[in-house]
Design a protein around this motif. Structure first.
Motif, mmCIF file in Angstrom:
data_model
loop_
_atom_site.group_PDB
_atom_site.id
_atom_site.type_symbol
_atom_site.label_atom_id
_atom_site.label_comp_id
_atom_site.label_asym_id
_atom_site.label_seq_id
_atom_site.Cartn_x
_atom_site.Cartn_y
_atom_site.Cartn_z
ATOM 1 N N GLY A 1 3.552 5.323 -5.635
ATOM 2 C CA GLY A 1 3.394 5.238 -7.092
ATOM 3 C C GLY A 1 2.307 6.182 -7.594
ATOM 4 O O GLY A 1 2.460 6.807 -8.657
ATOM 5 N N ARG A 2 1.213 6.285 -6.827
ATOM 6 C CA ARG A 2 0.127 7.182 -7.211
ATOM 7 C C ARG A 2 0.600 8.632 -7.217
ATOM 8 O O ARG A 2 0.272 9.405 -8.134
ATOM 9 C CB ARG A 2 -1.036 6.986 -6.240
ATOM 10 C CG ARG A 2 -2.229 7.925 -6.375
ATOM 11 C CD ARG A 2 -2.837 8.020 -7.741
ATOM 12 N NE ARG A 2 -3.068 6.743 -8.398
ATOM 13 C CZ ARG A 2 -3.659 6.628 -9.582
ATOM 14 N NH1 ARG A 2 -4.067 7.694 -10.242
ATOM 15 N NH2 ARG A 2 -3.806 5.446 -10.131
ATOM 16 N N LYS A 3 1.410 9.004 -6.227
ATOM 17 C CA LYS A 3 1.939 10.377 -6.165
ATOM 18 C C LYS A 3 2.841 10.659 -7.366
ATOM 19 O O LYS A 3 2.739 11.731 -7.997
ATOM 20 C CB LYS A 3 2.729 10.570 -4.865
ATOM 21 C CG LYS A 3 1.861 10.638 -3.624
ATOM 22 C CD LYS A 3 2.727 10.815 -2.378
ATOM 23 C CE LYS A 3 1.874 10.832 -1.115
ATOM 24 N NZ LYS A 3 2.715 10.953 0.102
ATOM 25 N N ALA B 1 6.576 5.195 -11.296
ATOM 26 C CA ALA B 1 5.251 4.899 -10.750
ATOM 27 C C ALA B 1 4.809 3.495 -11.150
ATOM 28 O O ALA B 1 4.209 2.760 -10.357
ATOM 29 C CB ALA B 1 4.242 5.937 -11.239
ATOM 30 N N ASP C 1 1.611 1.193 -9.650
ATOM 31 C CA ASP C 1 0.408 1.985 -9.949
ATOM 32 C C ASP C 1 -0.233 1.475 -11.240
ATOM 33 O O ASP C 1 0.415 1.441 -12.301
ATOM 34 C CB ASP C 1 0.775 3.465 -10.116
ATOM 35 C CG ASP C 1 -0.468 4.315 -10.346
ATOM 36 O OD1 ASP C 1 -1.167 4.615 -9.367
ATOM 37 O OD2 ASP C 1 -0.750 4.628 -11.524
ATOM 38 N N ASN D 1 0.826 -1.214 0.000
ATOM 39 C CA ASN D 1 0.000 0.000 0.000
ATOM 40 C C ASN D 1 0.858 1.261 0.000
ATOM 41 O O ASN D 1 0.520 2.266 -0.650
ATOM 42 C CB ASN D 1 -0.933 0.003 1.213
ATOM 43 C CG ASN D 1 -2.014 -1.054 1.104
ATOM 44 O OD1 ASN D 1 -2.403 -1.437 -0.006
ATOM 45 N ND2 ASN D 1 -2.516 -1.530 2.236
ATOM 46 N N ASP E 1 -2.550 2.619 -13.324
ATOM 47 C CA ASP E 1 -2.666 3.564 -14.440
ATOM 48 C C ASP E 1 -1.317 3.765 -15.123
ATOM 49 O O ASP E 1 -1.232 3.827 -16.361
ATOM 50 C CB ASP E 1 -3.197 4.914 -13.937
ATOM 51 C CG ASP E 1 -4.669 4.849 -13.548
ATOM 52 O OD1 ASP E 1 -5.444 4.246 -14.321
ATOM 53 O OD2 ASP E 1 -5.034 5.362 -12.479
ATOM 54 N N TYR F 1 2.766 9.130 -10.202
ATOM 55 C CA TYR F 1 1.933 9.153 -11.411
ATOM 56 C C TYR F 1 1.292 10.535 -11.582
ATOM 57 O O TYR F 1 1.280 11.099 -12.696
ATOM 58 C CB TYR F 1 0.868 8.061 -11.331
ATOM 59 C CG TYR F 1 -0.109 8.099 -12.476
ATOM 60 C CD1 TYR F 1 0.263 7.679 -13.747
ATOM 61 C CD2 TYR F 1 -1.409 8.574 -12.291
ATOM 62 C CE1 TYR F 1 -0.633 7.726 -14.816
ATOM 63 C CE2 TYR F 1 -2.309 8.626 -13.341
ATOM 64 C CZ TYR F 1 -1.919 8.198 -14.607
ATOM 65 O OH TYR F 1 -2.810 8.251 -15.649
ATOM 66 N N GLN F 2 0.742 11.079 -10.499
ATOM 67 C CA GLN F 2 0.105 12.398 -10.566
ATOM 68 C C GLN F 2 1.126 13.474 -10.938
ATOM 69 O O GLN F 2 0.830 14.381 -11.738
ATOM 70 C CB GLN F 2 -0.543 12.733 -9.214
ATOM 71 C CG GLN F 2 -1.739 11.858 -8.857
ATOM 72 C CD GLN F 2 -2.900 12.029 -9.818
ATOM 73 O OE1 GLN F 2 -2.977 12.996 -10.578
ATOM 74 N NE2 GLN F 2 -3.810 11.054 -9.819
ATOM 75 N N LEU G 1 2.148 1.586 -3.478
ATOM 76 C CA LEU G 1 1.078 2.072 -4.361
ATOM 77 C C LEU G 1 0.786 3.547 -4.120
ATOM 78 O O LEU G 1 0.547 4.304 -5.067
ATOM 79 C CB LEU G 1 -0.197 1.240 -4.141
ATOM 80 C CG LEU G 1 -0.193 -0.182 -4.712
ATOM 81 C CD1 LEU G 1 -1.442 -0.934 -4.271
ATOM 82 C CD2 LEU G 1 -0.112 -0.143 -6.238
ATOM 83 N N SER G 2 0.823 3.912 -2.842
ATOM 84 C CA SER G 2 0.584 5.324 -2.510
ATOM 85 C C SER G 2 1.687 6.205 -3.093
ATOM 86 O O SER G 2 1.407 7.270 -3.679
ATOM 87 C CB SER G 2 0.530 5.487 -0.988
ATOM 88 O OG SER G 2 0.350 6.843 -0.642
#
Length: 415
Positions: free
Chosen positions: A235-237, A256, A261, A229, A263, A239-240, A232-233
């Motif tokens: 990776g999400r940052k 990411a 992540d 998690n 996406d 990615y954004q 992933l968290s």
């Protein structure tokens, strides 16, 4: 983390098998012990029989040698030895007396040898007539001694087998006790680490870490999920951040994707596959790009990303021979029904479904034709056997396939 995960249940199969082996070996030990005990018991019985026959024959000898008793029996049977002649009735009385002696001996021997009387009587007479050195009257003792010899052979053989069986029993029992002891130790350790884990998740993460190091499966899973998690968290940052940059920061996007992540993985995979749609690259170069994309897709979790899941399934069909194809067909149909797939990937999903259905039908039709051509009496059974052979050759898992279904030879080169 400790590579060893605590699991007392892993001993169950071995313990069950060892208990079965110990029980079987124990039964064989008791079987051989019974043979030894029965042989001893039979020998005691036969020795009493020999003693009884000797007493009986001794009494007859004594009756012949001891004059008062001899006179008594001669008078009893009205035999006049002074006037005894072959042409007189006294001869037949003596013969009858001899037959009575033999019959009484046969009766004694048949009782102690556990044989039918007339069988024993006939055997004694034949032995007495045809066996050198054995007279009719003591031949019963010969049979009793013969029984003792047979029993001794049985006893000797059983004792020899017992030695090996007892060694085997002891070894298996020791191993069984060892497995049970290790299971008990591991169960106790699991209970201790479980208590440590439950106290740790209430606030002391160090306890959870210690529990995981000791092999507690729940603590290991908890930390793995926590780490996943966190990745992933992160990776999400990333990615954004990559999406917010102009142009898109490809390096951040790849980072990411490496962190899992979905996406980012999907976009990287689409980008790499898009690079292969050109005549400016060799086939070898295209395969390398596809392989790189597959590495990203392989471990992606796309439960909330229908398009990425369809792409992942498509690549699994092309690159793997050990897939549950019926499960994939069911999943793709379910994704289609939900209507959350984009137009592009809806077309890919249709291609996957058509390919799978075509090959399921092909395999069933091909097997039926083979059954008919070989004039098989039971085509259904033939098809079932043929399916099992195909599954083994292709390494296919049919666990989710409906009863009677056929797994295809997957060929998606034209997709």
């Amino acid at each position: 983390m400790n590579g060893r995960v605590l699991n007392p249940d892993k001993y169950l199969a071995t313990i069950k098998e060892l208990e079965k082996e110990v029980k079987y070996t124990d039964s064989k030990v008791k079987e051989q012990e019974k043979i030894v005990a029965d042989s001893k018991k039979d020998n005691k019985r036969i020795l009493i029989g020999i003693l009884t026959v000797l007493v009986y024959l001794g009494f007859i000898v004594f009756a012949i040698v001891y004059e008062p008793m001899r006179t008594y029996f001669l008078n009893l049977f009205k035999i006049d030895m002074a006037n005894f002649a072959l042409d007189k009735s006294d001869f037949w009385k003596v013969i009858g007396l001899g037959v009575l002696v033999i019959m009484l001996e046969a009766a004694i021997v048949s009782i102690f040898q556990r044989e039918k009387f007339f069988y024993m009587l006939g055997t004694m007479l034949l032995t007495g007539v045809f066996s050198a050195g054995i007279f009719i009257i003591p031949s019963g003792i010969y049979f009793l001694f013969s029984d003792i010899s047979i029993n001794n052979d049985k006893k000797k053989k059983a004792k020899k087998e017992l030695e090996g069986l007892k060694r085997t029993f002891d070894l298996k029992q020791q191993r069984l006790n060892s497995e049970k002891r290790m299971q008990a130790i591991e169960a106790e350790k699991l209970a201790q680490t479980e208590d440590m884990f439950r106290r740790g998740i209430d606030g002391d993460i160090q306890l959870v870490i210690e529990s995981a190091k000791l092999g507690n499966p729940n603590a290991i899973k908890y930390l793995e999920e926590k780490e996943k998690n966190e990745r992933l968290s992160q990776g999400r940052k990333l990615y954004q951040e990559s999406k917010n940059s102009s142009p898109i920061d490809r390096k951040l996007l790849e980072e990411a994707a490496k962190l899992g992540d979905p996406d980012a993985i999907f976009e990287i995979a689409e980008y790499l596959f898009g690079q292969t749609d050109t005549d400016l690259l060799t086939n070898s170069e295209k395969r390398k790009l596809e392989g790189k994309a597959d590495k990203y897709l392989k471990n992606g979790d796309f439960k909330n990303h229908p398009d990425a899941r369809v792409l992942q399934i498509n690549r699994l069909m092309e690159t793997s021979k050990e897939e549950d194809y019926y499960g994939l067909l069911s999943e793709v149909r379910k994704l289609k029904r939900k209507g959350k797939i984009s137009e592009k990937y809806a077309a890919m999903a249709d291609d996957i479904i058509r390919t799978l259905v075509h090959h399921f039908d092909y395999e069933e039709r091909d097997t039926k034709i083979n059954a008919a051509s070989f004039n098989i009496d039971n085509p259904a059974e033939f098809m079932k056997s043929a399916q099992a052979i195909m599954d083994k050759q292709l390494g296919i898992d049919r666990s989710s396939a409906p009863d009677g279904a056929f797994v295809p030879r997957i060929d998606v080169t034209g997709m």
